[in-house]
Design a protein around this motif. Structure first.
Motif, PDB file in Angstrom:
ATOM      1  N   THR A  37     -10.221  12.141 -24.681  1.00 45.78           N
ATOM      2  CA  THR A  37     -10.223  10.705 -24.954  1.00 45.78           C
ATOM      3  C   THR A  37     -11.475  10.066 -24.345  1.00 45.78           C
ATOM      4  O   THR A  37     -12.062  10.595 -23.400  1.00 45.78           O
ATOM      5  CB  THR A  37      -8.984  10.021 -24.346  1.00 45.78           C
ATOM      6  N   ILE A  38     -11.852   8.921 -24.887  1.00 48.11           N
ATOM      7  CA  ILE A  38     -13.007   8.209 -24.347  1.00 48.11           C
ATOM      8  C   ILE A  38     -12.713   7.750 -22.925  1.00 48.11           C
ATOM      9  O   ILE A  38     -13.589   7.767 -22.057  1.00 48.11           O
ATOM     10  CB  ILE A  38     -13.369   7.020 -25.260  1.00 48.11           C
ATOM     11  N   GLU A  39     -11.473   7.375 -22.648  1.00 48.12           N
ATOM     12  CA  GLU A  39     -11.097   6.968 -21.291  1.00 48.12           C
ATOM     13  C   GLU A  39     -11.305   8.119 -20.308  1.00 48.12           C
ATOM     14  O   GLU A  39     -11.773   7.903 -19.181  1.00 48.12           O
ATOM     15  CB  GLU A  39      -9.644   6.507 -21.249  1.00 48.12           C
ATOM     16  N   GLU A  40     -10.987   9.330 -20.718  1.00 48.95           N
ATOM     17  CA  GLU A  40     -11.157  10.495 -19.855  1.00 48.95           C
ATOM     18  C   GLU A  40     -12.645  10.784 -19.633  1.00 48.95           C
ATOM     19  O   GLU A  40     -13.062  11.151 -18.530  1.00 48.95           O
ATOM     20  CB  GLU A  40     -10.460  11.708 -20.482  1.00 48.95           C
ATOM     21  N   VAL A  41     -13.444  10.593 -20.665  1.00 49.35           N
ATOM     22  CA  VAL A  41     -14.884  10.814 -20.549  1.00 49.35           C
ATOM     23  C   VAL A  41     -15.497   9.814 -19.570  1.00 49.35           C
ATOM     24  O   VAL A  41     -16.262  10.173 -18.679  1.00 49.35           O
ATOM     25  CB  VAL A  41     -15.564  10.714 -21.929  1.00 49.35           C
TER      26      VAL A  41
END
Length: 565
Positions: A553-557
């Protein structure tokens, strides 16, 4: 018999394991042969030999017998029907009364084929029994919690005394008692069974804090009583050959245990704290680690370039990132791909994480003068082709590593920097001249680890337009509308929505323009712009591509890179 099995249960289990791909024909043939020779059941042999995990066996029994898999989160907080079901009976039967529902006794069992226990439990409670399949580690932990076998040590005044106040001999005695041994074994086995990377045991003022690290994130677990804290720490010290009487200084050690039939190494570290010693065990399960570039999740373009760098006859390859970003794993993967017969490979590490075939691995021991720098000097006299330095920490080590790479050796090492371009600044700060940096550095890989989305429960949604505009997703994909995946949570991923990790990275390969910038003293921003112009994809861009592919996910990145959004 529970369920609708019309054939021998072991035959049905055999067929199910083969059909589901949990074991191959050769494995099953070996297990059948051992079972025939020893008289043991097939499932017991498979687990003891480490051929199939206990979780797999439990899932297969649940499917074959058409009964649920017991959820440890739903185990009771107080014993159920304790006046009828005694602890000794439950421990011997490896069963736990989990609930009384709809006039039935729900009984979690390690062995759901145990008809005697089913009949006995029904007879003494007067209730029909609904069995569930339980993992041994979960059931044993619940039995110890609900039916503890030890009581706190009491002072002469009748107050509870903490074992930490006892002398070394008392601690040794406590650590040697069966309940403590079983408790430590359960903690360790649970970590291996659930694929945790670390175990954290921390005594607080009022309780013992037990946490497991999964995919880089700590998760709290049900802990033993606070009164057993010192006994647990002492037991781990004994197993790791540490000084049980020394509680004022940090200690480091290693231990090897056979967990469910598989030998697993653990790196152990103790640290004194306000309320007692904290312990961290790093799980080094070689059977769960594959040194394979494809498994790391690196893009094919970076993988191909890395393989070319590892084949170089000389020069320096640096892998950078914060602690826990997978730097050593990447270097191990590269070393594993080299021909250890034709090339002499030597590594200097602190600590040695995994043992690699064909690699002469040396442990740094600063207390006796074995530093990175001193060992590098000695290694040079052993005519190595490839030298891996666990970490370049100071100018002396950097200078010797540079000298080695200039004299016909391939040097691999790690640094703590935030980006590939920032490595140049870090080497300068150490005192290394710019002309030496341009002469020896052939490539810099900067990487982070991000959690993979669980493929069983991830959910696809349309990306919010604000997010699309903010991070520039429209130019990275032709898909319309742009879709992203979000974590949901299920039993396969411990309700986190993530399972496993992958590396996102940027690889800086210095070209003429980059070398000119380094030589002229340019800062890391100018070097990075030139590298991007030459085709380098930044870590953040690699992370966005992985998010668009539904891997993370972009949040994880952004969490991993600490990027501003």
């Amino acid at each position: 018999m529970v369920g609708n099995i019309t054939v021998n249960p072991m035959t049905a289990l055999d067929e199910l394991l083969l059909s589901r791909g949990f074991a191959d024909a050769k494995t099953m043939e070996r297990a059948r042969r051992v079972a025939g020779e020893t008289g043991q059941r097939l499932d017991s042999v498979l687990v003891q030999l480490g051929l199939v995990s206990e979780r797999t066996i439990a899932n297969c029994f649940a499917e074959l017998l058409q009964i649920p898999l017991a959820d440890p989160a739903r185990f009771p907080h107080e014993p159920i029907l304790p006046e009828r079901l005694r602890p000794k009976f439950l421990r011997n039967a490896r069963a736990l009364p989990a609930a009384v529902e709809n006039g039935q006794l729900v009984l979690a069992m390690v062995d759901p084929l145990d008809d005697f226990t089913l009949r006995a439990a029904s007879a003494v409670t007067g209730l029909p029994v609904a069995p569930q399949v339980a993992l041994p580690i979960d059931l044993e932990a619940a039995l110890d919690r609900l039916y503890p076998e030890t009581a706190p040590v009491r002072t002469k005044d009748g107050d509870a005394a903490e074992p930490i106040e006892e002398d070394a001999e008392r601690l040794r005695d406590l650590a040697s008692e069966a309940p403590v041994i079983r408790l430590v074994n359960q903690i360790v086995a649970h970590a291996v069974e659930t694929q945790a990377s670390d175990i954290h045991i921390e005594p607080l003022e009022d309780r013992l804090w037990l946490r497991y690290r999964y995919d880089g994130v700590l998760h709290e677990a049900e802990a033993p009583p606070r009164s057993l804290a010192a006994a647990i720490v002492s037991r781990i010290k004994i197993m790791s050959h540490l000084d049980i009487a020394e509680r004022r200084l940090p200690q480091d050690g290693r231990l090897k245990l056979a967990v469910r039939g598989v030998d697993v190494d653990f790196r152990v570290s103790t640290l004194p704290s306000m309320h007692g010693e904290t312990v961290v065990l790093r799980v080094l399960d070689r059977s769960a680690v594959e040194f394979n570039f494809a498994k790391l999740g690196l893009p094919q373009t970076i993988t191909q370039s890395l393989k070319g760098l590892f084949d170089l006859p000389n020069g320096m390859l640096l892998v950078t990132g914060p602690t826990g970003s997978g730097k050593t794993t990447t270097l191990y993967t590269g070393l594993s791909s080299l021909d250890a017969v034709a090339r002499k490979i030597v590594s200097v590490e602190d600590p040695i994480e995994y043992q690699l075939a064909g690699v002469n691995q040396i442990q740094v021991k600063p207390q006796i003068g074995l530093t990175f720098a001193s060992l590098l000097r000695s290694i040079m006299r052993h005519d190595p082709d490839v030298i891996m330095v666990g970490e370049i920490r100071d100018l002396e080590t950097a200078q010797i590593a540079v000298q080695a790479s200039l004299t016909g050796h391939l040097v691999l090492s790690t640094l703590h920097t935030n980006s590939a371009a920032a490595t140049v600044t870090r080497l300068r700060d150490m005192g290394l001249e710019d002309y030496l940096i341009t002469a020896v550095v052939k490539g810099v890989l900067a990487q982070r680890l991000v959690r993979r989305l669980c493929l069983h429960c991830r959910r696809e949604i349309v990306a919010p337009q604000e997010l699309v505009d903010r991070v520039g997703l429209a130019r990275r994909t032709n898909q319309r509308p742009i879709m992203l995946y979000h974590p949901v949570g299920c039993p396969h991923c411990r309700q986190t929505g993530y399972r496993g990790r992958l590396a996102i990275a940027e690889l800086l390969l210095p070209n003429a323009e980059v070398e000119h910038l380094i030589f002229s003293g340019a800062d890391h921003s100018a070097i990075e712009r030139a590298a991007v112009k030459a085709g380098m994809k930044t870590m953040f861009e690699s992370g966005l591509d992985a998010a668009l592919a539904g891997i993370t996910t972009i949040e994880e990145v952004t969490r991993s890179i600490r990027a501003e959004m």
